[in-house]
Design an enzyme around this catalytic site. Sequence first.
Site, PDB file in Angstrom:
ATOM      1  N   CYS A 175      -9.682  -8.059   1.540  1.00  0.00           N
ATOM      2  CA  CYS A 175      -9.197  -9.437   1.520  1.00  0.00           C
ATOM      3  C   CYS A 175      -9.979 -10.314   2.484  1.00  0.00           C
ATOM      4  O   CYS A 175     -10.013 -11.522   2.349  1.00  0.00           O
ATOM      5  CB  CYS A 175      -7.724  -9.496   1.890  1.00  0.00           C
ATOM      6  SG  CYS A 175      -6.705  -8.744   0.643  1.00  0.00           S
ATOM      7  N   GLN A 223       0.825  -1.227   0.000  1.00  0.00           N
ATOM      8  CA  GLN A 223       0.000   0.000   0.000  1.00  0.00           C
ATOM      9  C   GLN A 223       0.852   1.267   0.000  1.00  0.00           C
ATOM     10  O   GLN A 223       0.306   2.377   0.019  1.00  0.00           O
ATOM     11  CB  GLN A 223      -0.964   0.001   1.196  1.00  0.00           C
ATOM     12  CG  GLN A 223      -1.938  -1.170   1.218  1.00  0.00           C
ATOM     13  CD  GLN A 223      -3.015  -1.118   0.130  1.00  0.00           C
ATOM     14  OE1 GLN A 223      -3.163  -0.124  -0.587  1.00  0.00           O
ATOM     15  NE2 GLN A 223      -3.770  -2.195  -0.019  1.00  0.00           N
ATOM     16  N   THR A 255       6.981 -21.074 -14.949  1.00  0.00           N
ATOM     17  CA  THR A 255       7.133 -20.170 -16.088  1.00  0.00           C
ATOM     18  C   THR A 255       6.624 -18.778 -15.722  1.00  0.00           C
ATOM     19  O   THR A 255       5.517 -18.640 -15.194  1.00  0.00           O
ATOM     20  CB  THR A 255       6.350 -20.716 -17.299  1.00  0.00           C
ATOM     21  OG1 THR A 255       6.823 -22.039 -17.557  1.00  0.00           O
ATOM     22  CG2 THR A 255       6.542 -19.844 -18.530  1.00  0.00           C
TER      23      THR A 255
HETATM   24  N1  PLP Z   1      -0.368  -6.905   1.656  1.00  0.00           N
HETATM   25  C1  PLP Z   1      -1.197  -5.860   1.745  1.00  0.00           C
HETATM   26  C2  PLP Z   1      -0.885  -4.743   2.684  1.00  0.00           C
HETATM   27  C3  PLP Z   1      -2.354  -5.819   0.962  1.00  0.00           C
HETATM   28  O1  PLP Z   1      -3.190  -4.781   1.062  1.00  0.00           O
HETATM   29  C4  PLP Z   1      -2.623  -6.905   0.086  1.00  0.00           C
HETATM   30  C5  PLP Z   1      -3.890  -6.951  -0.682  1.00  0.00           C
HETATM   31  O2  PLP Z   1      -4.919  -6.513  -0.234  1.00  0.00           O
HETATM   32  C6  PLP Z   1      -1.703  -7.961   0.017  1.00  0.00           C
HETATM   33  C7  PLP Z   1      -0.591  -7.923   0.817  1.00  0.00           C
HETATM   34  C8  PLP Z   1      -1.917  -9.128  -0.899  1.00  0.00           C
HETATM   35  O3  PLP Z   1      -1.590  -8.760  -2.212  1.00  0.00           O
HETATM   36  P1  PLP Z   1      -2.002  -9.678  -3.472  1.00  0.00           P
HETATM   37  O4  PLP Z   1      -3.453  -9.426  -3.730  1.00  0.00           O
HETATM   38  O5  PLP Z   1      -1.112  -9.184  -4.581  1.00  0.00           O
HETATM   39  O6  PLP Z   1      -1.708 -11.088  -3.117  1.00  0.00           O
END
Ligand code: PLP
Length: 375
Positions: A323, A180, A238
């Site tokens: 997430c 971020q 790959t």
């Molecule tokens: N780390 C942080 C602080 C994030 O905000 C996110 C995604 O929300 C991730 C890691 C994970 O990233 P990715 O979606 O590329 O796996």
Amino acid sequence: MFVYLDNAATTKPCAEAVQSAISAMTENFGNPSSLHRVGLDAQLAVDNARKIIADSIGAESNNIIFTSGATESNNLALRGICSAYGRKRRKIVASSVEHASVEETLSALEKSGFEIVRVPPGDDGRFHFADFVKSCDENTVMITMMYVNNETGYILPVKETFSAVKRKYPDIITHTDCVQAYMKIPFRANTLNADLISLSGHKIHAVKGVGALYIKKGVRVLPIATGGKQEKGIRSGTESVPFICAFGSAVEKYSPTIKERYEKVSALKSHLLENLSGIDGISINSVDDASPYVINISVGKRSEIMLHFLESKGIYVSSGSACSKGQQSGVLKQFGISDKNADSALRISMTAETTEKELDEFAKALREGIETIRG
Ligand code: PLP
């Protein structure tokens, strides 16, 4: 109306990224490992993106390993370091507000016998580097600390902490999840004193499914997947040439304007906060000096209900972290936000393309939601 204010979850790919991916799929479609011309062209495209990304954090090309995203980068960093150095040193120090891709990996390592020390903010709600240093000792293999928190925009004292830790314990490996912060706050690998840095493509207007791990020269990361020994044997499989090219193009586009965009988004944040100050029942959960790209507020109504109310108006925000699919991550609690306020938290995340008009539409709809949603 279409007002997208969920850019911390993902961003719209920029035209340059899309075009690069298309070229790599339609013309430059070779396998970088192939020994012939078609393979070599693909390898050159991957190396071009690698150089752009390396340059953007003041690194060398051979410090950059491509992955499928920051989740994999974080896993590779934590598991790879523990495999390489964790036989004797069995302790990991981390902030208590890490993204699930770090936190869940720490929990898994904890189950396999590592001691995890999660350092919370102090009573003032802020992280202090001295608390991290105090938690480290001779038995500590690594410290992991995100740069910008994805739920609140809080900027953690990575540079101060890593510098102080390295001064006292030069052998401790330092890792930071910069997802971020990347392309939003200027930083260099060296000045952060970071041995490992995780990056993600889709948060910076590239595409989903690509990320990178910066590994400082001399630091050993053992692979978590075995196979064809691509990416110096650290990340077999790959390479996703189209996504890597898209990543490189987005970084090339946005690297020169990090400071200007930061100022623009700061002005947008001030505009939004001023608008929100006129609405009863709103509290701001993000601190004043947080990254302006992420603003966390509580609105007095259940997050999910408000989120869908806003959606019905064509406005898209997030409740907490995208997430976690609406599940509370516990991170807001770490920042001292009550359960009640966490239940009504919304995350508004902007880009430099966000407009004041869009923020006005959001504030108007939010006011309407607060007035009409019951309960
Ligand atoms: N780390 C942080 C602080 C994030 O905000 C996110 C995604 O929300 C991730 C890691 C994970 O990233 P990715 O979606 O590329 O796996």
